[in-house]
Structure formats: C-alpha cells, structure tokens
Design a protein around this motif. Structure first.
Motif, short mmCIF file in Angstrom:
data_model
loop_
_atom_site.label_atom_id
_atom_site.label_comp_id
_atom_site.label_asym_id
_atom_site.label_seq_id
_atom_site.Cartn_x
_atom_site.Cartn_y
_atom_site.Cartn_z
N THR A 54 32.68 53.23 36.69
CA THR A 54 34.09 52.91 36.84
C THR A 54 34.07 52.64 37.70
O THR A 54 35.05 52.55 38.97
CB THR A 54 34.38 54.44 37.06
N HIS A 55 32.85 51.84 38.17
CA HIS A 55 32.97 51.10 39.71
C HIS A 55 34.21 49.84 39.84
O HIS A 55 34.64 49.16 38.71
CB HIS A 55 31.94 50.27 40.09
N PRO A 56 35.48 49.97 41.37
CA PRO A 56 35.71 49.14 40.71
C PRO A 56 35.61 47.96 39.88
O PRO A 56 36.42 46.70 39.90
CB PRO A 56 36.62 48.73 42.58
N SER A 57 34.64 46.98 40.71
CA SER A 57 33.80 45.51 40.00
C SER A 57 33.56 45.61 39.21
O SER A 57 33.61 44.92 38.04
CB SER A 57 32.95 45.60 40.90
N THR A 58 33.21 47.02 38.15
CA THR A 58 32.80 47.36 36.98
C THR A 58 34.77 46.63 36.31
O THR A 58 34.33 46.29 34.87
CB THR A 58 32.33 48.32 36.28
N LEU A 59 34.87 47.67 36.65
CA LEU A 59 36.64 47.51 36.28
C LEU A 59 37.57 46.28 35.53
O LEU A 59 37.68 45.60 35.28
CB LEU A 59 37.74 48.46 36.58
N SER A 60 36.80 45.37 37.49
CA SER A 60 37.43 44.11 37.25
C SER A 60 37.13 43.54 35.60
O SER A 60 37.30 42.72 35.38
CB SER A 60 37.10 43.38 38.13
N SER A 61 35.08 43.54 35.87
CA SER A 61 34.51 42.34 35.18
C SER A 61 34.92 43.16 33.73
O SER A 61 35.47 42.30 32.68
CB SER A 61 33.19 43.08 35.08
N ARG A 62 35.33 44.64 33.10
CA ARG A 62 36.18 45.03 31.81
C ARG A 62 37.00 44.33 31.74
O ARG A 62 37.74 43.39 30.34
CB ARG A 62 36.39 46.29 31.59
N ASN A 63 38.12 43.94 32.73
CA ASN A 63 39.75 43.52 32.89
C ASN A 63 39.06 42.38 32.00
O ASN A 63 40.24 42.05 31.35
CB ASN A 63 40.41 43.91 34.20
N ASN A 64 38.80 41.02 32.87
CA ASN A 64 38.41 39.77 32.94
C ASN A 64 37.48 39.49 31.26
O ASN A 64 38.46 39.03 30.87
CB ASN A 64 37.69 39.23 34.29
N LEU A 65 37.38 40.29 30.82
CA LEU A 65 36.47 40.05 29.63
C LEU A 65 37.26 39.95 27.89
O LEU A 65 37.47 39.62 27.31
CB LEU A 65 35.40 41.44 29.09
N ALA A 66 38.62 41.22 28.57
CA ALA A 66 39.33 41.31 27.88
C ALA A 66 40.14 40.46 27.60
O ALA A 66 41.56 40.39 26.90
CB ALA A 66 40.31 42.59 28.20
N ALA A 67 40.84 39.58 29.01
CA ALA A 67 41.51 38.13 28.82
C ALA A 67 41.04 36.97 28.83
O ALA A 67 41.34 36.97 27.72
CB ALA A 67 41.73 38.58 30.42
N ALA A 68 39.47 37.04 28.60
CA ALA A 68 39.28 36.09 27.77
C ALA A 68 39.15 36.43 25.72
O ALA A 68 39.46 35.18 25.90
CB ALA A 68 37.47 36.25 28.23
N TYR A 69 38.83 37.58 25.55
CA TYR A 69 38.69 37.62 24.45
C TYR A 69 40.46 37.35 23.67
O TYR A 69 40.85 37.24 22.43
CB TYR A 69 38.66 39.31 24.21
N GLN A 70 41.79 37.83 25.15
CA GLN A 70 43.55 37.56 24.92
C GLN A 70 43.23 36.01 24.07
O GLN A 70 44.01 35.79 23.83
CB GLN A 70 43.89 37.71 25.43
N SER A 71 42.46 35.19 25.71
CA SER A 71 42.55 34.06 25.69
C SER A 71 42.14 33.18 24.38
O SER A 71 42.33 32.25 23.85
CB SER A 71 41.88 33.31 26.55
N ALA A 72 41.13 34.12 23.97
CA ALA A 72 40.55 33.62 22.71
C ALA A 72 40.91 33.98 21.34
O ALA A 72 40.33 33.60 20.26
CB ALA A 72 39.23 33.83 22.32
N GLY A 73 42.51 34.44 21.20
CA GLY A 73 43.03 34.85 20.63
C GLY A 73 42.79 36.53 19.46
O GLY A 73 43.54 36.25 18.63
#
Length: 615
Positions: A527-546
């Motif tokens: 739950t570190h803020p940087s971990t949350l950043s990574s998790r969000n950004n990975l989700a965004a990449a998955y979304q970009s990939a459809g």
C-alpha cells in the motif's frame, strides 16, 4: 445599500480602504435571518479559500473534522453546501476572479458575495456593485461620530470635520483612523489638519489611498509610542503577517507577558489600527494599513544603517518560527490544526520577502517546512510561492550551487510540474541537472534524480524524442549505482514504462510495468503510494491494450487502497476514482452494440510517483 440577493453571486469592487469589507459585513449582519449559514472566507489565494471552507467543517461537525485532513474538511464542507440551501458565503478580498469559478459553478443552492479591488474580469461570474468614496456629508458625519462619540457637535466642529474629511479624500479608513486619533488625544480637528499638512495645490493630483493613510501615520504612531511602545512593535510585526485572524498566541513571544500584550493590543484597537475577531482570540489588520507599514518607515523610527530596513519583519519571522510544529509528517489532528492556523502567515511572509540582503537560512527553512507540510498533504501545486521564496533565500545566503539551493530549485521545478506549468518546470530541471553534474558528478544519486525528473517533464510535455533516450540512460545508471530494486531505480523504471506507453509501445510498456509493480510490492509494501502508482499505471496500460478484464480489477484495488491509505479526497484518490469510472464506462460501451469506444481515454490520468523532496 445592498438589498437581499436575487442573483446567485454579487461582487463589491472599489479602492482599498473604501469600505468593501465593512459593507459586506453590514449586509451579512442585517440579513442574517435570511440565511441558514453565513460564512466569511478570506479569498486572496486559492489556498486561503480552501482553509476557510475547511473551517466550516470544524464549526458544523467538530468531531468529524478531527479525523479529516484539511482538504478532506474542505471537501466535506463543499458537500454540505451542495446539500443545503439558503446559505451565504462572503469571499473577501478576491485577488483574481478566476479563483471563484470552481465554487460559483458547483455551489448553487445559496448566495455568494465577493469583495475585490478588481473591477474587471467578473463578466461571466457575478454582477458588480462599484463602491466609491463617501459623499461629503456622510464623510463629515462619520468623522464627527468617531471624534465626538455621544457628544453634541456644534457648527464650528462640524465645519472643521468637513474640511478634514475633504483633505482625507472622503476615504472611510482614513476618516476612521483620524477620528479615533482625535477622540483619543482630544486634539482640535483644525489643529490636527494643520499638522497633517494635507492641503494640496490646485495643480497637484489627489493622493492615492496609500498616500492618504501614510500621511496620518506619524501623529498616530507617535501618540501610540508615547503611551505604549510595545503596541508599535506589534503593529509593525503584524504588517508582514496575513491580515485576518492573527492569533494572540502568535504574538505572545513579542511581549514580556500576557498583560503587556493585551494592553498593547487594546491601545491599537482604541486608535482603530486593528480589530478583534468575534472571540477576541485573534486580531485583524486592514490590508491598506499593512501596505503602508511595509513600504514606509515611520518618521519616529531611527534610520541609521544599523537598523533593519523593514521594521517588524524580523519580529514577524521570529514569531512564526517559534510557533512552527515540530514536524510536517505523521501529524496528529492538533498538529494539522496548528499548521493550518499558521500557513496563511507563512505565505504572507513568503510573498512579501524583501529584495535586499536581509535573507537568512532560518527564514528559508521556515518556508521549506511549510512547503513540505503542503507536499505531504498532497498539495504540492500550492507550494510555488513558498518554494520560490525558499530558493531566493538560499541563493542569497548559501550561493547558487550549494546542495540546499540545488534541492530547493529541484523542488520548485516539481511544484511547477504538479501545477501543470511545464514551461517553467523544464528550464528549472535543466538548470538543476547541469549544476548537479558540475558540482556532484554525473552519477551522484541527486544528479540521477534530476535527470529522471527532467526526462519525465519532457514526457509530460509530449517530447518523447528527448524523454525516452534520457530515461533509458538514467535507468541504466540507477541500476549500476543504486541497484536493481532501489526505490529511485523503481521510480525511473516506472517513468520509462510510462514514456513507452505514451509512445504507443505497449509491448515494452506492459512487461516493464508488471516488473516494477512486483518489485515495489516486495520492496515498499502493498500500500505504499508508489506501489499504488504502479498498480494504477499498469491498469491504464491494460486498458490501452483493450484488456478491460484485467484493468478494472486493478483499478478497483487501487481505489480501495488509496481511500484507505491516503483518504477519500486526496488528489491521488480522486484520480484513481476517475480512472475506474472511465474504465467502467468503456466496458459498458463495449457491451452496447453500435457504440464505439476509443482505445485510449483522454480523461485517464497516471498517479504521480513520490518525487525527491528534501534539503
């Protein structure tokens, strides 16, 4: 006279000292029964507006307020105002009409009343009532009422008052202070007028409000000095603080004991130089009074070179330093309340920092600590004034390439970047990097940090041709110097993955984001803020990939953890909630035949990594 409002918003504009705030207060008092809540908001900056809104929560729901961060308290107040009708918000001393736009647009169930010296820029926000100087008869009446309270004024005294009112330009603040002086000292008004020497030549322009107020200082301050020199010391110190709600506790170190403090403040009040807050625990000084005190040395003060060029400045800085909370991280509710009370006064000091050689490391450290408090509250974009003042002080005292100066310049660049001002952020990043390379060497951790955040700024500006090669080189240096799992290495890896994603290269972005998330979970925790950043950004990449089947659960987990760790209204929580909403919207569009959904969502935002912020 203002009537009960028929429009959602109205503005009173006019010169300083003309009585805008007094008229707004009179309106609020006269029509109090029309409103369920009347709230006074100091509106000279976006930060002060948020602070005043947060105080609504403290008043209406004090137990809840103790559990919330300042931004959360402001959000609670906005939600309350949206749910309840018939309230009045008075935005006092609005410096920029744009600061009110977000509130006038979202808070529509009550009324807004603004005061401002700005007469333009209100066309799309609120109708304007222009407040001029008092008519001669009313000005004479006001002067007589203050100078001869409860007494019968004869024709000779009234004619003298009429002449003095003319010389004071019919400015209400000047009339009040001249009348208070005459009442306190018993001086004849014609004698007072002669002492002021305000009779103007016909060809001479009328004085400005500042000049008019300045011309009554010498007599008033001489009289106060004779009665209580401490009062003048306090007034000069208050000139450098925020004008509203200066706590008595902040002024206590400037007095030998509480009785002396109370006597001195009482003397200033008697001469109409200050006003007390409703609970009498705070002091208010008119902004025009502060302006005159900051820009004009009273005649009775020594003027030799051994004396400070800005009377009261050192006392104000010392008072604020004495009141600083011990830390700006891991704060208790009492610590946060202390910071919020103090912040307007630190900001006032920062915004009025003299351009002379009176800089000090102690003052710079004060600004720095206040900026760090805001940064740890998720409000780095609001630190620009503080970080600008910090940098200027360090440059003067420590030199242009001292480590503290370099870090201060780096932090200012990050603040501009947080505010979306890349035109200012990028040159600062470039200058800091060049100086760190020269002073610290090419692979020093701080040099690598500068290179990393400069590359990220390039990426944010859409300059991928410069961002990606610089990020690739910086990541290789981080891995060599700090190791594969150092937090700064992981930060650089996350930025590089984001740049690949911006370039549309998901084949390289997604594996790098997955690896970064796994390493951050292992090194920093789930739950570190940087971990949350990574998790969000990975989700965004998955979304970009459809791949919404993998994106949405990650967004949901990130939002739940942001709410738990950062709070419900932290900027990162709001970004996470926004991203989840748009992902769900995209999924719903796919399920509806004939509805197209874009591969990328322009409203989706990355969560920021925690930047280097230290001195």
């Amino acid at each position: 006279m203002l009537q009960p409002q028929r429009t959602p918003a109205q503005t009173i504009s006019g010169l300083g000292g003309v009585g805008k705030s007094a008229l707004a207060l009179h309106y609020a008092t006269r029509y109090r029964s029309h409103y369920t809540l009347v709230w006074w908001i100091t509106a000279d900056s976006p930060e002060s507006i948020l602070t005043s809104l947060a105080q609504i929560t403290q008043r209406l729901c004090p137990q809840t307020a103790q559990t919330l961060e300042p931004d959360q308290r402001a959000a609670w107040a906005i939600t309350w105002l949206q749910a309840h009708p018939d309230w009045l918000l008075i935005f006092d001393n609005v410096e920029s009409p744009e600061h009110l736009g977000p509130y006038l647009g979202t808070l529509s169930r009550g009324h807004h009343l603004a005061t401002s010296r700005r007469a333009t820029g209100w066309q799309t926000l609120a109708p304007v009532v222009s407040l001029g100087l008092l008519p001669p008869d009313q000005a004479t009446d006001l002067l007589c009422t203050i100078a001869f309270p409860g007494a019968t004024v004869d024709s000779q005294q009234r004619e003298a008052a009429k002449r003095l009112a003319h010389d004071l330009g019919y400015l209400p603040l000047a009339l009040e202070q001249a009348g208070a002086y005459a009442h306190r000292t018993g001086i004849d008004l014609d004698t007072y007028r002669a002492h002021l020497a305000l009779v103007l030549d016909e060809n001479r322009d009328a004085p400005s409000p500042e000049q008019t107020i300045a011309r009554i200082w010498d007599h008033t301050l001489n009289a106060i000095t004779d009665r209580d020199p401490l009062a003048v010391t306090l007034l000069q110190a208050m000139a450098w603080l925020a004008p509203d709600n200066i706590p008595r506790t902040l002024l206590e170190p400037l007095a030998p004991h509480t009785i002396a403090l109370n006597n001195a403040l009482g003397e200033l009040h008697a001469y109409n130089m200050i006003a007390f807050t409703t609970d009498r625990q705070g002091v208010t000084v008119h902004r025009l009074v502060q302006t005159v005190l900051r820009t004009r040395t009273p005649a009775q003060l020594p003027t030799d070179d051994t004396k400070p060029r800005a009377p009261g400045r050192a006392e104000a800085e010392q008072a604020v330093r004495n009141a600083l909370p011990s830390t700006y991280q891991d704060l208790s509710p009492d610590d946060i309340a202390a910071w919020e009370r103090l912040l307007p006064h630190i900001l006032a000091l920062a915004e009025t920092t003299p351009k002379d050689k009176s800089s000090s490391v102690d003052t710079a450290d004060t600004y720095y600590q206040a900026a760090q408090y805001l940064y740890h509250q998720g409000r780095d974009a609001h630190t620009i004034a503080l970080r600008t003042a910090t940098l200027a002080q360090y440059e003067q005292v420590l030199g242009d390439t001292h480590p503290n100066t370099l870090t201060s310049r780096h932090n200012l660049a990050l603040a501009y970047q947080s505010a979306g001002d890349l035109a200012r952020a990028i040159p600062l990043h470039e200058a800091t990097l060049a100086q760190r390379e020269q002073v610290l060497g090419d692979t020093h951790p701080n040099t690598l940090n500068s290179r990393n955040y400069l590359a990220h700024a390039y990426e944010s500006a859409g300059d991928l041709a410069r961002a990606i090669p610089l990020l690739e080189a910086t990541l290789a240096q981080y891995e060599q110097v700090l190791g594969d799992t150092h937090p700064n290495t992981l930060n650089s890896r996350n930025y590089l993955a984001g740049a690949y994603q911006s370039a549309g290269d998901l084949a390289r972005a997604i594996p790098l984001l997955e690896a970064t998330l796994a390493q951050r979970e292992q090194v920093l925790g789930d739950t570190h803020p940087s971990t949350l950043s990574s998790r969000n950004n990975l989700a965004a990449a998955y979304q970009s990939a459809g791949d919404l089947a993998r994106a949405i659960p990650l967004y949901e987990a990130t939002l739940a953890q942001c709410e738990q760790v950062l709070g419900d209204t932290h900027p990162n929580t709001l970004i996470s909630r926004n991203n989840l909403a748009h992902a769900r919207k995209a999924a719903a569009a796919i399920q509806q035949p004939g509805t197209a959904t874009p591969a990328t969502d322009p409203d989706r935002q990355p969560l920021p990594d925690t930047p280097e912020q230290s001195v």
